[in-house]
Scaffold this motif. Structure first.
Motif, PDB file in Angstrom:
ATOM      1  N   GLY A  97     -10.964  -2.026  -1.042  1.00 42.22           N
ATOM      2  CA  GLY A  97     -10.540  -0.688  -1.172  1.00 42.22           C
ATOM      3  C   GLY A  97      -9.639  -0.051  -1.853  1.00 42.22           C
ATOM      4  N   LEU A  98      -9.123  -0.878  -2.633  1.00 39.40           N
ATOM      5  CA  LEU A  98      -7.946  -0.426  -3.708  1.00 39.40           C
ATOM      6  C   LEU A  98      -8.133  -1.408  -4.900  1.00 39.40           C
ATOM      7  N   GLU A  99      -7.572  -0.361  -5.962  1.00 35.66           N
ATOM      8  CA  GLU A  99      -7.729  -0.979  -7.684  1.00 35.66           C
ATOM      9  C   GLU A  99      -6.798  -0.487  -8.194  1.00 35.66           C
ATOM     10  N   GLY A 100      -6.253  -0.700  -9.403  1.00 39.56           N
ATOM     11  CA  GLY A 100      -5.604  -0.104 -10.496  1.00 39.56           C
ATOM     12  C   GLY A 100      -4.230   0.198  -9.777  1.00 39.56           C
ATOM     13  N   ASP A 101      -3.679   1.324 -10.274  1.00 35.54           N
ATOM     14  CA  ASP A 101      -2.232   1.566  -9.678  1.00 35.54           C
ATOM     15  C   ASP A 101      -2.070   1.883  -8.220  1.00 35.54           C
ATOM     16  N   ALA A 102      -3.169   2.212  -7.588  1.00 37.34           N
ATOM     17  CA  ALA A 102      -3.210   2.340  -5.966  1.00 37.34           C
ATOM     18  C   ALA A 102      -2.994   0.848  -5.441  1.00 37.34           C
ATOM     19  N   LEU A 103      -3.672  -0.262  -6.125  1.00 35.00           N
ATOM     20  CA  LEU A 103      -3.382  -1.481  -5.591  1.00 35.00           C
ATOM     21  C   LEU A 103      -1.937  -1.900  -5.855  1.00 35.00           C
ATOM     22  N   GLU A 104      -1.511  -1.725  -6.956  1.00 39.85           N
ATOM     23  CA  GLU A 104       0.084  -1.992  -7.286  1.00 39.85           C
ATOM     24  C   GLU A 104       0.934  -1.181  -6.537  1.00 39.85           C
ATOM     25  N   GLU A 105       0.741   0.152  -6.328  1.00 34.57           N
ATOM     26  CA  GLU A 105       1.566   0.730  -5.246  1.00 34.57           C
ATOM     27  C   GLU A 105       1.515   0.113  -3.878  1.00 34.57           C
ATOM     28  N   ALA A 106       0.264  -0.142  -3.369  1.00 40.42           N
ATOM     29  CA  ALA A 106       0.211  -0.914  -2.096  1.00 40.42           C
ATOM     30  C   ALA A 106       0.659  -2.215  -1.786  1.00 40.42           C
ATOM     31  N   ALA A 107       0.817  -2.824  -2.795  1.00 42.60           N
ATOM     32  CA  ALA A 107       1.487  -4.437  -2.927  1.00 42.60           C
ATOM     33  C   ALA A 107       2.990  -4.222  -2.933  1.00 42.60           C
ATOM     34  N   LEU A 108       3.322  -3.134  -3.729  1.00 47.65           N
ATOM     35  CA  LEU A 108       4.873  -2.981  -3.594  1.00 47.65           C
ATOM     36  C   LEU A 108       5.384  -2.435  -2.389  1.00 47.65           C
ATOM     37  N   ALA A 109       4.510  -1.426  -1.840  1.00 46.46           N
ATOM     38  CA  ALA A 109       4.759  -0.626  -0.733  1.00 46.46           C
ATOM     39  C   ALA A 109       5.122  -1.809   0.573  1.00 46.46           C
ATOM     40  N   TRP A 110       3.965  -2.656   0.600  1.00 45.20           N
ATOM     41  CA  TRP A 110       4.233  -3.904   1.549  1.00 45.20           C
ATOM     42  C   TRP A 110       5.540  -4.721   1.516  1.00 45.20           C
ATOM     43  N   LEU A 111       5.654  -4.884   0.293  1.00 48.32           N
ATOM     44  CA  LEU A 111       7.071  -5.748   0.014  1.00 48.32           C
ATOM     45  C   LEU A 111       8.229  -4.856   0.503  1.00 48.32           C
ATOM     46  N   LEU A 112       8.403  -3.574   0.130  1.00 44.07           N
ATOM     47  CA  LEU A 112       9.344  -2.645   0.520  1.00 44.07           C
ATOM     48  C   LEU A 112       9.500  -2.537   1.944  1.00 44.07           C
ATOM     49  N   ALA A 367       5.053   7.630 -16.598  1.00 40.84           N
ATOM     50  CA  ALA A 367       5.425   6.226 -15.794  1.00 40.84           C
ATOM     51  C   ALA A 367       5.710   6.588 -14.345  1.00 40.84           C
ATOM     52  N   ALA A 368       6.399   7.658 -13.929  1.00 40.49           N
ATOM     53  CA  ALA A 368       6.702   8.325 -12.755  1.00 40.49           C
ATOM     54  C   ALA A 368       5.687   8.323 -11.953  1.00 40.49           C
ATOM     55  N   ALA A 369       4.568   8.846 -12.458  1.00 43.65           N
ATOM     56  CA  ALA A 369       3.104   9.039 -11.678  1.00 43.65           C
ATOM     57  C   ALA A 369       2.441   7.873 -11.367  1.00 43.65           C
ATOM     58  N   ARG A 370       2.828   6.911 -12.425  1.00 43.07           N
ATOM     59  CA  ARG A 370       1.888   5.670 -12.121  1.00 43.07           C
ATOM     60  C   ARG A 370       2.604   4.877 -11.295  1.00 43.07           C
ATOM     61  N   VAL A 371       3.817   4.718 -11.070  1.00 42.18           N
ATOM     62  CA  VAL A 371       4.750   3.767 -10.009  1.00 42.18           C
ATOM     63  C   VAL A 371       5.055   4.509  -8.728  1.00 42.18           C
ATOM     64  N   ALA A 372       4.756   5.828  -8.606  1.00 39.82           N
ATOM     65  CA  ALA A 372       5.127   6.640  -7.248  1.00 39.82           C
ATOM     66  C   ALA A 372       6.467   6.476  -7.086  1.00 39.82           C
TER      67      ALA A 372
END
Length: 459
Positions: A97-112, A367-372
Motif C-alpha cells: 500500500g505504500l512506496e517512495g516518500d510516503a513509505l518513508e514518512e509512514a516509517a518515521l511516523a511509526w517511530l515518533l 526538501a520540506a515537502a519530501r519529509v513532511a
C-alpha cells in the motif's frame, strides 16, 4: 520509549495500507479471509480506520489501515502514527500500500509515535513495533527520530531543571557522543571575550549566562547552526503578563532544535564542518537587569537601543551570529522561538524562514515537502529597514507600531551576518495532540534543513 525498528521476525503481523479511492482494487488483492472480514465490517479505507483480521487460532492474521483520500491526507501528516497507537503490542510489517516518500514518512511516523516525555513519571510500556520496511534507510530514520526526541525532551523540561547550565550539559553530552569539540564562555568572561549583549541579557539571573561553542568535522563545506537558548523569559523589566509567561520554558526551543539537528548531522556522518553556537541565558529581573532605553554595544560594534527588554532573543543571537561570521562558513542557519508575529502570520505548524538565496529557498521547499516538515518563506523586505533604525543608535531592538514583527526581527539579525544566511522563526510547541506529535515541545524545520543540505552545500 523505544524509537527504533523491531528486529526482523517471521511471525510479524502484515499490515495492508488501503487508500479510500483505491479500496476496491486493494481489497480484491487480499486473501479471501481478509477480504471477507473487511466486507463484513464495511471497511473502505477511510483515513484512520484500523481493522484487525483475526487468525484461525487467536491472535491477529493481518491489519488493514485506512489511508483515506489525497484530499483528506493533505490536512495533516504522519497518519500511520494514529494506527500505531491503536494497535496492540506486537511486531508488525508493512506488506502493501505504500512506496517512495510516503513509505518513508509512514516509517518515521511509526517511530515518533512511540515518543513519550517520561522524565517525571513512570515510563510506559512499549506498544506496537514495526520492522523497517524494505526500501527505507532504517539507520537514517532512527538517527532522525533520536534527534527529534532530543529536541522534544529539552523543550519539555521545566526551566527549573533546564537552565543555562543544564543546556550546556546537554551540549556536552552530545559532544561526547559524537567526539566533537566544545568550548564554553560564561559569566563575566563574556564581557572580556566581547559578547556584551549575551552578558547584558543574562546578567540579572542567578544562573550565569554563557556561550556554548561546539565543533565537529574537519573537511567539507562549513555549516554553522545558531540556536536561541533563552531558558526562561520573564520579559525582563518589561515583564510579561502571566498568560504570556506560561510557556516560556520553551524559549530555548531554537537551541533544542539545533542540538537535535546537530545529532542528525553527526549521527549520519555528513561530510561537512559543523559548528553549533548557543547563547544560553535566563532573562530575569534584578537590580542589575538591563533597562528600556539602555544602549548596548554589540560584538560587531553596532549599537542597539533597547525599547523592550522582552525582545531579548535577537540580542543574544546577534553576538553569536557575529562570531559565526568570523570563520567564513558556507552557510549560517539560526533557529529561534523569536516572535509572536510569526505565529500570527503562519500559526504553530509552519516554520517560517528567511533567506536571500533563491536556490537555497527552493531546495528547502522541495526538501520540506519530501519529509513532511512544512516551511514557508518570508521576505527580508528591505523597505522595512528604516523601522529598525532609531534616532540615537544604529539599531532598535523593538520597533514601535507592531507591524511586521517577524520581518523586522529577521532584518535586525541579518545586520550581523555577512555570509550566506538562513533564519527560522519557529514556535517549537505542539498546542494539542496530533499524529506523532503529542502536545508539548516539537522540532520544526530541522528535518527539512537536513534533507536540503546536500543541495544547498553540494554534499
Amino acid at each position: 520509549m523505544t524509537l527504533t525498528f523491531a528486529e526482523p521476525n517471521p511471525n510479524a503481523i502484515p499490515i495492508h495500507v488501503i487508500s479510500a479511492d483505491k479500496a476496491d482494487d486493494a481489497l480484491a488483492r487480499l486473501p479471501d479471509a481478509a477480504r471477507s472480514w473487511a466486507k463484513a465490517h464495511d471497511f473502505m479505507g477511510g483515513l484512520g480506520e484500523v481493522l484487525t483480521v483475526p487468525a484461525d487460532k487467536n491472535g491477529i492474521a493481518a491489519v488493514l489501515i485506512g489511508y483515506g483520500t489525497q484530499a483528506k491526507r493533505a490536512r495533516d501528516r504522519f497518519h500511520l502514527a494514529v494506527a500505531a497507537k491503536k494497535l496492540p503490542a506486537g511486531v508488525y510489517h508493512l506488506a502493501s500500500g505504500l512506496e517512495g516518500d510516503a513509505l518513508e514518512e509512514a516509517a518515521l511516523a511509526w517511530l515518533l509515535s512511540a515518543y513519550r516525555f517520561d522524565r517525571y513519571r513512570k515510563p510506559g510500556k512499549d506498544g506496537a513495533r514495526l520492522i523497517a520496511p524494505d526500501g527505507v534507510d532504517a539507520a537514517r530514520l532512527q538517527v532522525i527520530a533520536e534527534g527529534e526526541a532530543l529536541t522534544r525532551d529539552l523543550i519539555n523540561t521545566p526551566a527549573a531543571d533546564m537552565g543555562p547550565k543544564e543546556l550546556e550539559e546537554a551540549a556536552q553530552s552530545l559532544s561526547s557522543t559524537h567526539d566533537a569539540r566544545i568550548n564554553v564562555i560564561k559569566g563575566d568572561s563574556l564581557v572580556s571575550s566581547n559578547f556584551p549583549m549575551i552578558h547584558a541579557v543574562g546578567r540579572a539571573s542567578t544562573r550565569a549566562p554563557r556561550l556554548i561553542d561546539m565543533r565537529w568535522g574537519d573537511s567539507g563545506p562549513g555549516l554553522t547552526l545558531v540556536g536561541k537558548g533563552v531558558c526562561f523569559d520573564t520579559g525582563g523589566l518589561n515583564i510579561k503578563p502571566a498568560a504570556s509567561m506560561g510557556l516560556m520554558k520553551k524559549d530555548m526551543g531554537g537551541a533544542a532544535t539545533v542540538l537535535g539537528l546537530a545529532h542528525m548531522i553527526m549521527g549520519l556522518g555528513l561530510k561537512l564542518r559543523l559548528r553549533v553556537l548557543i547563547p544560553a541565558v535566563e532573562n530575569s529581573i534584578d537590580g542589575n537587569a538591563y533597562r528600556p532605553q539602555d544602549i548596548l554595544t554589540s560584538r560587531k560594534g553596532l549599537t542597539v537601543e533597547i525599547n523592550n527588554t522582552d525582545a531579548e532573543g535577537r540580542l543574544v543571537l546577534a553576538d553569536a551570529l557575529t562570531l559565526s561570521d568570523e570563520d567564513d562558513p558556507d552557510l549560517v542557519v539560526s533557529m529561534a522561538t523569536l516572535t509572536g508575529a510569526a505565529r500570527v502570520a503562519v500559526g504553530p505548524d509552519l516554520s517560517p524562514f528567511y533567506t536571500d538565496n533563491d536556490d537555497h529557498a527552493a531546495a528547502l521547499a522541495k526538501a520540506a515537502a519530501r519529509v513532511a516538515d512544512p516551511v514557508w518563506r518570508m521576505p527580508f523586505h528591505e523597505p522595512y529597514e528604516a523601522m529598525i533604525e532609531p534616532s540615537i543608535a544604529d539599531l532598535d531592538n523593538a520597533p514601535k507600531g507592531g507591524f511586521a514583527g517577524s520581518i523586522t526581527a529577521a532584518l535586525f539579525l541579518r545586520r550581523f551576518v555577512e555570509n550566506p544566511y538562513m533564519h527560522f522563526d519557529i514556535y517549537g510547541w505542539q498546542p494539542s495532540d496530533a499524529p506523532a506529535r503529542p502536545k508539548g515541545g516539537v522540532g520544526m524545520g530541522a528535518r527539512a534543513v537536513l534533507e536540503a543540505l546536500p543541495e544547498m552545500l553540494g554534499l
